[in-house]
Design a protein around this motif. Structure first.
Motif, PDB file in Angstrom:
ATOM      1  N   THR A   3     -13.431  -1.984   7.404  1.00  8.02           N
ATOM      2  CA  THR A   3     -12.058  -1.810   7.867  1.00  8.02           C
ATOM      3  C   THR A   3     -11.206  -3.018   7.509  1.00  8.02           C
ATOM      4  OG1 THR A   3     -13.000  -0.616   9.707  1.00  8.02           O
ATOM      5  CG2 THR A   3     -10.689  -1.169   9.861  1.00  8.02           C
ATOM      6  N   LEU A   4     -11.765  -4.218   7.759  1.00  7.17           N
ATOM      7  CA  LEU A   4     -10.994  -5.425   7.450  1.00  7.17           C
ATOM      8  C   LEU A   4     -10.740  -5.536   5.957  1.00  7.17           C
ATOM      9  CD1 LEU A   4     -12.431  -8.108   9.856  1.00  7.17           C
ATOM     10  CD2 LEU A   4     -10.104  -7.270   9.742  1.00  7.17           C
ATOM     11  N   LEU A   5     -11.758  -5.171   5.166  1.00  8.28           N
ATOM     12  CA  LEU A   5     -11.595  -5.224   3.709  1.00  8.28           C
ATOM     13  C   LEU A   5     -10.448  -4.317   3.271  1.00  8.28           C
ATOM     14  CD1 LEU A   5     -12.846  -6.180   0.977  1.00  8.28           C
ATOM     15  CD2 LEU A   5     -14.062  -4.001   0.956  1.00  8.28           C
ATOM     16  N   VAL A   6     -10.444  -3.079   3.795  1.00 11.18           N
ATOM     17  CA  VAL A   6      -9.392  -2.136   3.403  1.00 11.18           C
ATOM     18  C   VAL A   6      -8.033  -2.622   3.865  1.00 11.18           C
ATOM     19  CG1 VAL A   6      -8.513   0.175   3.771  1.00 11.18           C
ATOM     20  CG2 VAL A   6     -10.907  -0.171   3.320  1.00 11.18           C
ATOM     21  N   LEU A   7      -7.970  -3.138   5.095  1.00  8.93           N
ATOM     22  CA  LEU A   7      -6.682  -3.636   5.579  1.00  8.93           C
ATOM     23  C   LEU A   7      -6.202  -4.782   4.694  1.00  8.93           C
ATOM     24  CD1 LEU A   7      -7.174  -3.549   9.443  1.00  8.93           C
ATOM     25  CD2 LEU A   7      -5.761  -2.068   8.065  1.00  8.93           C
ATOM     26  N   GLY A   8      -7.142  -5.641   4.263  1.00 13.81           N
ATOM     27  CA  GLY A   8      -6.784  -6.730   3.370  1.00 13.81           C
ATOM     28  C   GLY A   8      -6.235  -6.202   2.056  1.00 13.81           C
ATOM     29  N   ILE A   9      -6.937  -5.213   1.479  1.00 12.53           N
ATOM     30  CA  ILE A   9      -6.479  -4.645   0.198  1.00 12.53           C
ATOM     31  C   ILE A   9      -5.089  -4.057   0.345  1.00 12.53           C
ATOM     32  CG2 ILE A   9      -6.909  -2.821  -1.486  1.00 12.53           C
ATOM     33  CD1 ILE A   9      -9.883  -3.208  -0.961  1.00 12.53           C
ATOM     34  N   VAL A  10      -4.900  -3.304   1.439  1.00 14.42           N
ATOM     35  CA  VAL A  10      -3.610  -2.647   1.654  1.00 14.42           C
ATOM     36  C   VAL A  10      -2.506  -3.688   1.845  1.00 14.42           C
ATOM     37  CG1 VAL A  10      -2.356  -1.188   3.251  1.00 14.42           C
ATOM     38  CG2 VAL A  10      -4.611  -0.530   2.539  1.00 14.42           C
ATOM     39  N   PHE A  11      -2.866  -4.786   2.504  1.00  9.58           N
ATOM     40  CA  PHE A  11      -1.881  -5.862   2.695  1.00  9.58           C
ATOM     41  C   PHE A  11      -1.467  -6.442   1.347  1.00  9.58           C
ATOM     42  CE2 PHE A  11      -1.169 -10.486   3.694  1.00  9.58           C
ATOM     43  CZ  PHE A  11       0.098 -10.304   4.187  1.00  9.58           C
ATOM     44  N   ILE A  12      -2.459  -6.663   0.484  1.00  6.98           N
ATOM     45  CA  ILE A  12      -2.144  -7.215  -0.837  1.00  6.98           C
ATOM     46  C   ILE A  12      -1.269  -6.229  -1.624  1.00  6.98           C
ATOM     47  CG2 ILE A  12      -3.156  -7.888  -3.052  1.00  6.98           C
ATOM     48  CD1 ILE A  12      -5.561  -8.908  -1.361  1.00  6.98           C
ATOM     49  N   ILE A  13      -1.622  -4.936  -1.544  1.00  8.69           N
ATOM     50  CA  ILE A  13      -0.805  -3.938  -2.248  1.00  8.69           C
ATOM     51  C   ILE A  13       0.634  -3.983  -1.753  1.00  8.69           C
ATOM     52  CG2 ILE A  13      -0.430  -1.462  -2.593  1.00  8.69           C
ATOM     53  CD1 ILE A  13      -3.370  -1.033  -2.544  1.00  8.69           C
ATOM     54  N   SER A  14       0.795  -4.093  -0.416  1.00  5.54           N
ATOM     55  CA  SER A  14       2.160  -4.048   0.124  1.00  5.54           C
ATOM     56  C   SER A  14       2.947  -5.280  -0.320  1.00  5.54           C
ATOM     57  CB  SER A  14       2.144  -3.923   1.636  1.00  5.54           C
ATOM     58  OG  SER A  14       1.908  -5.160   2.218  1.00  5.54           O
ATOM     59  N   ILE A  15       2.270  -6.436  -0.390  1.00  2.66           N
ATOM     60  CA  ILE A  15       2.969  -7.636  -0.875  1.00  2.66           C
ATOM     61  C   ILE A  15       3.384  -7.445  -2.335  1.00  2.66           C
ATOM     62  CG2 ILE A  15       2.677 -10.089  -1.427  1.00  2.66           C
ATOM     63  CD1 ILE A  15       3.028  -9.639   1.486  1.00  2.66           C
ATOM     64  N   TYR A  16       2.449  -6.859  -3.123  1.00  2.00           N
ATOM     65  CA  TYR A  16       2.771  -6.611  -4.536  1.00  2.00           C
ATOM     66  C   TYR A  16       3.974  -5.678  -4.647  1.00  2.00           C
ATOM     67  CZ  TYR A  16       2.440  -5.047  -9.319  1.00  2.00           C
ATOM     68  OH  TYR A  16       2.748  -4.737 -10.609  1.00  2.00           O
ATOM     69  N   LEU A  17       3.955  -4.595  -3.833  1.00  2.00           N
ATOM     70  CA  LEU A  17       5.071  -3.641  -3.881  1.00  2.00           C
ATOM     71  C   LEU A  17       6.379  -4.318  -3.493  1.00  2.00           C
ATOM     72  CD1 LEU A  17       3.660  -0.344  -2.348  1.00  2.00           C
ATOM     73  CD2 LEU A  17       4.343  -0.758  -4.685  1.00  2.00           C
ATOM     74  N   LEU A  18       6.294  -5.203  -2.483  1.00  2.00           N
ATOM     75  CA  LEU A  18       7.496  -5.903  -2.020  1.00  2.00           C
ATOM     76  C   LEU A  18       8.085  -6.719  -3.166  1.00  2.00           C
ATOM     77  CD1 LEU A  18       8.783  -6.260   0.878  1.00  2.00           C
ATOM     78  CD2 LEU A  18       7.689  -8.461   0.920  1.00  2.00           C
ATOM     79  N   GLN A  19       7.196  -7.442  -3.875  1.00  2.00           N
ATOM     80  CA  GLN A  19       7.669  -8.257  -4.995  1.00  2.00           C
ATOM     81  C   GLN A  19       8.235  -7.383  -6.109  1.00  2.00           C
ATOM     82  OE1 GLN A  19       4.505 -10.776  -6.326  1.00  2.00           O
ATOM     83  NE2 GLN A  19       5.589 -12.561  -5.529  1.00  2.00           N
ATOM     84  N   HIS A  20       7.485  -6.299  -6.383  1.00  2.00           N
ATOM     85  CA  HIS A  20       7.889  -5.439  -7.483  1.00  2.00           C
ATOM     86  C   HIS A  20       9.249  -4.791  -7.211  1.00  2.00           C
ATOM     87  CE1 HIS A  20       7.160  -2.853 -10.941  1.00  2.00           C
ATOM     88  NE2 HIS A  20       7.802  -1.937 -10.246  1.00  2.00           N
ATOM     89  N   VAL A  21       9.390  -4.262  -5.994  1.00  2.00           N
ATOM     90  CA  VAL A  21      10.653  -3.616  -5.643  1.00  2.00           C
ATOM     91  C   VAL A  21      11.780  -4.640  -5.639  1.00  2.00           C
ATOM     92  CG1 VAL A  21      11.871  -2.446  -3.785  1.00  2.00           C
ATOM     93  CG2 VAL A  21       9.600  -1.717  -4.403  1.00  2.00           C
ATOM     94  N   GLY A  22      11.479  -5.858  -5.162  1.00  2.00           N
ATOM     95  CA  GLY A  22      12.495  -6.910  -5.143  1.00  2.00           C
ATOM     96  C   GLY A  22      12.987  -7.223  -6.546  1.00  2.00           C
ATOM     97  N   LYS A  23      12.057  -7.171  -7.521  1.00  2.00           N
ATOM     98  CA  LYS A  23      12.432  -7.535  -8.886  1.00  2.00           C
ATOM     99  C   LYS A  23      13.082  -6.365  -9.630  1.00  2.00           C
ATOM    100  CE  LYS A  23       8.957 -10.303 -10.050  1.00  2.00           C
ATOM    101  NZ  LYS A  23       7.678 -10.400 -10.738  1.00  2.00           N
TER     102      LYS A  23
END
Lengths: 124, 489
Positions: free
Chosen positions: B35-55
């Motif tokens: 569960t923690l691993l998946v939450l970590g992965i999802v967190f990283i994805i969301s940060i990536y999306l945030l950066q991508h959408v920002g750019k």
């Protein structure tokens, strides 16, 4: 007079709304929890009936594409959506009933008012 | 590649939720790690999306390759990227706390089911943030409702079961109203996709005004019940105070907010602005938010159970989010949306801190907390930071969002709401400060009862959130600029 004719023309919408209100009323006013769950189901049935009847086309057939073509079909999308809705309603009902079974095991009653009474008596 | 990330988030969470539930009670450590691993992965994805959408700006994803009028569309814009970041970050931190805490609060044979429900809840909330389709939104709302009730009733005591049944009945009423609203909109527009419905609505508004008014009212009621807007809040205090502490943190911090986000999305992207001339929805929301802010704070004052007090305080704080929605433009809306993140951080932190106190000393009553600050200095320090943030002391993030709300209200020349914000800060001070003062300077009346040491794994998440509160209090610019872009400021 005009409104009566309108209602008669669209009586399935009217029936759906009546069911919705009956369900909502049962759900919010009855203290028996089983009745609450029943009200929940009546309310949802009303909504499903409403949703499905949106897709009805007067004189339309079931949407199975026939060879000859040119026939009038009903809109299948609402029916497909409501299948999902029914699954959700079933699972919510099962979950609510399982919670009620647990409460019945502790308190020996399905009545929300009686449970509240038992609890205040315990607190004192 | 990035195109598939939004759907991957939801699918990953749902899929692993299913796998975890099959692991069985023997392998609960594995369940938590996964569960923690998946939450970590999802967190990283969301940060990536945030950066991508920002750019590069917003983008949409067609599920199954079917283009919009037929298929389901996921839309990642500034608002949903921001909300995804809030959801994944807070839930990750809360579950780290939960690893240790849940072993004590729950029976050992349900731990893997808790993980499963937690992932299901998070997946549904991510879906609500992402989806661009009315019926899809309904399905995600139902999933999140059941999962949210599940993480309350999983603690098998009768208070939790009663509270979750009450929550379930009222939420199902809310979801029913939402489905009816979807039916009303579908019958006049013939579409379920937000974009297409929004295109149709201005044309059909003169023809079928009642349909749209009823749909809008039903949506306000349904999402109001679920996010505990004031007169519809009756389920919240029991549900949030009886649940296990990590559940309380997630429910108060994230679950009630996500429905407010759904409301913002619907009001912004679907309903035409002309509808507000037909029915004064925004004024009603504003009126209720003012009531929520005042009544929530006043009822919180008379509570003697610490978690119940925090739950009532949530009712007041969700009022700020709705005040931002009701003012509907400019800095006020930015403040309201910023409060989603800020309140998620501080309320999650306060619930976790309260959970730590209950874990270590077994005390739930506020009057017994005297002198606890000497025994648990770090926990109470974090609690103090949270209390300051609730009141809105400068230097904490609670100040920033209230400041923006107040500035926005002044921009719109409605100084009444500034008065409400000030009054609520005063009221918050009345019930938060005595706890802090008594904890550090009060003399202990209770005998030195058995006192457990707090594991580091539980203390670290609380400290992380406390540091976050101060960090975003001094440096809110990155989040705020993103929100301002989301609402087109």
């Amino acid at each position: 007079m005009e409104i009566i004719i309108k209602i008669l023309d669209n009586y399935y919408y009217f029936v759906a709304m009546v069911l919705f209100v009956i369900g909502l009323h049962t759900m919010l006013t009855h203290s028996n929890m089983i009745k609450k769950v029943m009200g929940m189901n009546i309310m949802e049935t009303g909504i499903f009936l409403f949703f499905v009847s949106i897709g009805y086309v007067r004189g339309g057939r079931a949407p199975i594409i026939a060879e000859e073509g040119g026939l009038l079909y009903i809109n299948p999308l609402p029916s497909a959506l409501i299948l999902t809705g029914i699954v959700v309603a079933v699972s919510v009902t099962a979950y609510a009933l399982s919670l009620i079974v647990k409460l019945y095991a502790t308190y020996g009653t399905c009545d929300a008012d009686e449970i509240a009474m038992l609890r205040t008596r315990e607190d004192q | 590649m990035y195109l598939h990330l939004p759907v991957l988030m939801v699918v990953l969470l749902f899929g692993v939720s299913f796998v975890v539930s099959l692991l069985g009670k023997k392998r609960r450590n594995l369940a938590f790690q996964l569960t923690l691993l998946v939450l970590g992965i999802v967190f990283i994805i969301s940060i990536y999306l945030l950066q991508h959408v920002g750019k590069e700006g917003p983008f949409s994803y067609h599920v199954g390759g079917w283009p919009p009028p037929w298929g389901v569309e996921l839309y990642v814009d500034y608002l949903s990227a921001y909300v995804l970041m809030v959801l994944t970050s807070i839930s990750f931190v809360v579950l780290i706390y939960g690893v240790e805490d849940l072993r004590h609060e729950l029976k050992s044979d349900v731990l893997h089911w808790y993980c499963s429900l937690y992932l299901l809840l998070l997946g549904a909330m991510c879906g609500i943030a992402l989806t661009n389709d009315l019926f899809n939104l309904y399905v995600f709302i139902e999933i999140s409702t059941i999962a949210a009730c599940g993480i309350i009733s999983i603690k098998d005591d009768r208070k939790c079961i009663e509270a979750s049944l009450k929550y379930l009945i009222l939420s199902v009423m809310g979801s029913g109203c939402f489905l009816l609203a979807v039916a009303m909109l579908y019958m006049i527009t013939g579409n379920l996709n937000f974009t297409y419905v929004a295109q149709e609505l201005p044309h059909v508004l003169p023809l079928y005004p009642y349909n749209i008014v009823i749909a809008l009212s039903l949506i306000i009621v349904s999402l109001g019940v679920k996010s505990a807007l004031f007169p519809l809040h009756v389920w919240l205090p029991d549900a949030h105070s009886s649940a296990p502490s990590p559940s309380s943190a997630v429910l108060s911090g994230l679950v009630i907010k996500i429905y407010a986000v759904a409301l913002v999305k619907l009001l912004f992207q679907v309903f035409p602005p002309q509808i507000f001339e037909v029915i004064p929805v925004l004024d009603i929301v504003l009126f209720l938010s003012v009531l929520a802010i005042l009544a929530g704070s006043i009822i919180a004052m008379v509570q003697d159970d610490i978690k119940k007090m925090l739950a009532y305080s949530s009712i007041a704080q969700i009022g700020f989010v709705f005040m931002g929605i009701g003012l509907f433009e400019g800095r006020a809306l930015a403040g309201g949306l910023l409060h989603i993140f800020n309140h998620a951080m501080m309320k999650a932190m306060l619930f976790l801190a309260a959970g730590l106190i209950i874990y270590a000393s077994g005390i739930r009553k506020i009057r017994d907390l005297k002198g606890i600050g000497m025994r648990m200095p770090l926990t109470m320090l974090a609690f103090t930071v949270g209390a300051f943030s609730m009141v809105g002391i400068p230097g904490t993030n609670g100040f920033i969002s209230k400041w923006h709300l107040a500035l926005g209200a002044l921009d719109l020349e409605r100084p009444f709401f500034v008065a409400v914000i000030l009054l609520s800060s005063l009221l918050n001070g009345i019930y938060y400060f005595p706890i802090v003062i008594d904890a550090f300077f009060g003399t202990q009346i209770m005998p030195q009862s058995e006192h457990k040491d707090v594991p580091a794994l539980m203390l670290v998440p609380v400290m992380v959130l406390a540091v976050g509160i101060i960090f975003f209090g001094f440096y809110p610019a990155p989040v705020l600029s993103f929100i301002e872009r989301a609402i087109g400021l």
